[in-house]
Write a protein that holds these residues in place. Sequence first.
Motif, PDB file in Angstrom:
ATOM      1  N   ASP A   1       0.850  -1.193   0.000  1.00 52.03           N
ATOM      2  CA  ASP A   1       0.000   0.000   0.000  1.00 52.03           C
ATOM      3  C   ASP A   1       0.887   1.243   0.000  1.00 52.03           C
ATOM      4  OD1 ASP A   1      -2.204  -1.619   0.260  1.00 52.03           O
ATOM      5  OD2 ASP A   1      -2.786  -0.893   2.252  1.00 52.03           O
TER       6      ASP A   1
ATOM      7  N   ASP B   1      -3.357   0.686  -3.458  1.00 52.77           N
ATOM      8  CA  ASP B   1      -3.188  -0.664  -2.899  1.00 52.77           C
ATOM      9  C   ASP B   1      -2.680  -1.554  -4.036  1.00 52.77           C
ATOM     10  OD1 ASP B   1      -3.493  -3.239  -1.959  1.00 52.77           O
ATOM     11  OD2 ASP B   1      -5.528  -2.956  -1.213  1.00 52.77           O
TER      12      ASP B   1
ATOM     13  N   ASP C   1      -8.509  -1.683   1.320  1.00 51.90           N
ATOM     14  CA  ASP C   1      -9.462  -2.654   1.860  1.00 51.90           C
ATOM     15  C   ASP C   1      -8.954  -3.318   3.141  1.00 51.90           C
ATOM     16  OD1 ASP C   1      -7.477  -4.110   0.603  1.00 51.90           O
ATOM     17  OD2 ASP C   1      -8.832  -5.550  -0.350  1.00 51.90           O
ATOM     18  N   GLY C   2      -7.680  -3.126   3.446  1.00 52.54           N
ATOM     19  CA  GLY C   2      -7.138  -3.641   4.702  1.00 52.54           C
ATOM     20  C   GLY C   2      -7.816  -3.017   5.903  1.00 52.54           C
TER      21      GLY C   2
ATOM     22  N   ASP D   1      -4.278  -7.916   5.999  1.00 54.21           N
ATOM     23  CA  ASP D   1      -3.805  -7.267   4.770  1.00 54.21           C
ATOM     24  C   ASP D   1      -3.057  -6.004   5.208  1.00 54.21           C
ATOM     25  OD1 ASP D   1      -3.439  -6.519   2.152  1.00 54.21           O
ATOM     26  OD2 ASP D   1      -5.569  -6.188   1.702  1.00 54.21           O
ATOM     27  N   ASN D   2      -2.350  -5.400   4.280  1.00 46.80           N
ATOM     28  CA  ASN D   2      -1.754  -4.093   4.555  1.00 46.80           C
ATOM     29  C   ASN D   2      -2.916  -3.120   4.777  1.00 46.80           C
ATOM     30  OD1 ASN D   2       0.346  -4.639   1.668  1.00 46.80           O
ATOM     31  ND2 ASN D   2       0.707  -5.306   3.752  1.00 46.80           N
TER      32      ASN D   2
END
Length: 416
Positions: free
Chosen positions: A21, A34, A185-186, A224-225
């Motif tokens: 990201d 992202d 979306d993380g 996730d990031n």
Amino acid sequence: MIRIESAAATHVGQVRDNNQDRALVAGQLAAVADGMGGHAGGDKAAELAVAELSGVRGTISDASLIKVVQAANKRIFRVALAPELRGMGTTVVACVVDNATALMSMANVGDSRGYQLRDGEFRQLTDDHSLVKDLLRSGRLTEQEARVHPQRNIVTRVLGISEDVDVDLFTIEVKVGDRYLLCSDGLTDEVEDADIAQLLGSAESVETAADDLVRAAVRNGGRDNVTVAIVEVFADEPVTTNSEASISTEEAEELERSLLAESEKTGLLGKGSDEAEQSRTDQASTDQASTDRAGQEAGIELATDGTQSASKRLAPLVVGTAAVVIAILGWLGSGWYANASFFATDDGGEVVILQGRPGGFLWHDPSVVQTTGLSVSELDGTSLEHLTSQPSWSSLTEAEDFVANLTQGSDSSAEG
Ligand code: MG
């Protein structure tokens, strides 16, 4: 007139070993990208998107914002022709605010989102370009099913996959007190909307909001990031520019009389006429508020084509206005100078990258733009010395390269 404050934060999360990201806050612009694709490709693609956007200076039109995003797409697409980078791409969500018109242009491609928090109401401004969104639209999934769908991370539109890309664009009339959130979306996969709204609304500053949101996502799993950029809208003092001055002789005389009366009240006016003129100039320069007030009291709307005599009588007012404009330009310039620098430092034992000047510059404090997951205790003596000397760089990439080299100087195998 409005002004904005913005801040960004990012974290690799608890599962991934590198952060693909990227976030950017600079001047009127904020953006989150992202990246996805091969190990090296994802961060490269996100980096390229942010680099293209970092070229935006001041305010740009909707059409120009779309062009910049499309230019980023072309650039990533060309770089992705290299075999080792094939298939890399990135989402992007970016916004630019025009202080004069209080209009925000927001562009997005992919499933990174833009949200607005206004008077306690939290709403998504962007549309996701994702498989689950398509399934939702066609009624084949419910909101709740979409949230946990195993393929919720599949995007249907990204930068870098084909030579041309459609960019969604939204124009928003911003209001003082609004907060805007751009995120990968993380964040949204880990934190419920209601919690995001609560954290975004209750934080005392954009910096705290950014940190709180990233921390919440990491705490909830950090699979996730996670990356956010926050923009807050503030009221700004109206500036009456010279180009807006039109005034009749009578009105000018009335305005001058009221300014004179105000100046005499504050005891700034001398007795001699030259001195009086000079003092009046100084007074007008140092007290724009009283100038504005006097103008309002006289019920005068300032516009350009005044008579010669009115222009002459208006000289102190014009000088005062020019001083205010110069002060604002100075303020903007110092902000640009402060933000055109990145450096790394020890933040509670972790190496983080900040945007700004080490120790701050005037009233611009540096803010964290990237956490690296690299522990300061893992650094060898030389690397620690390099970190402590706080060299600064003109781009995030250079700061990241610096941190990557720190890693190589230690026993750690962490990636960044
Ligand atoms: Mg992601």
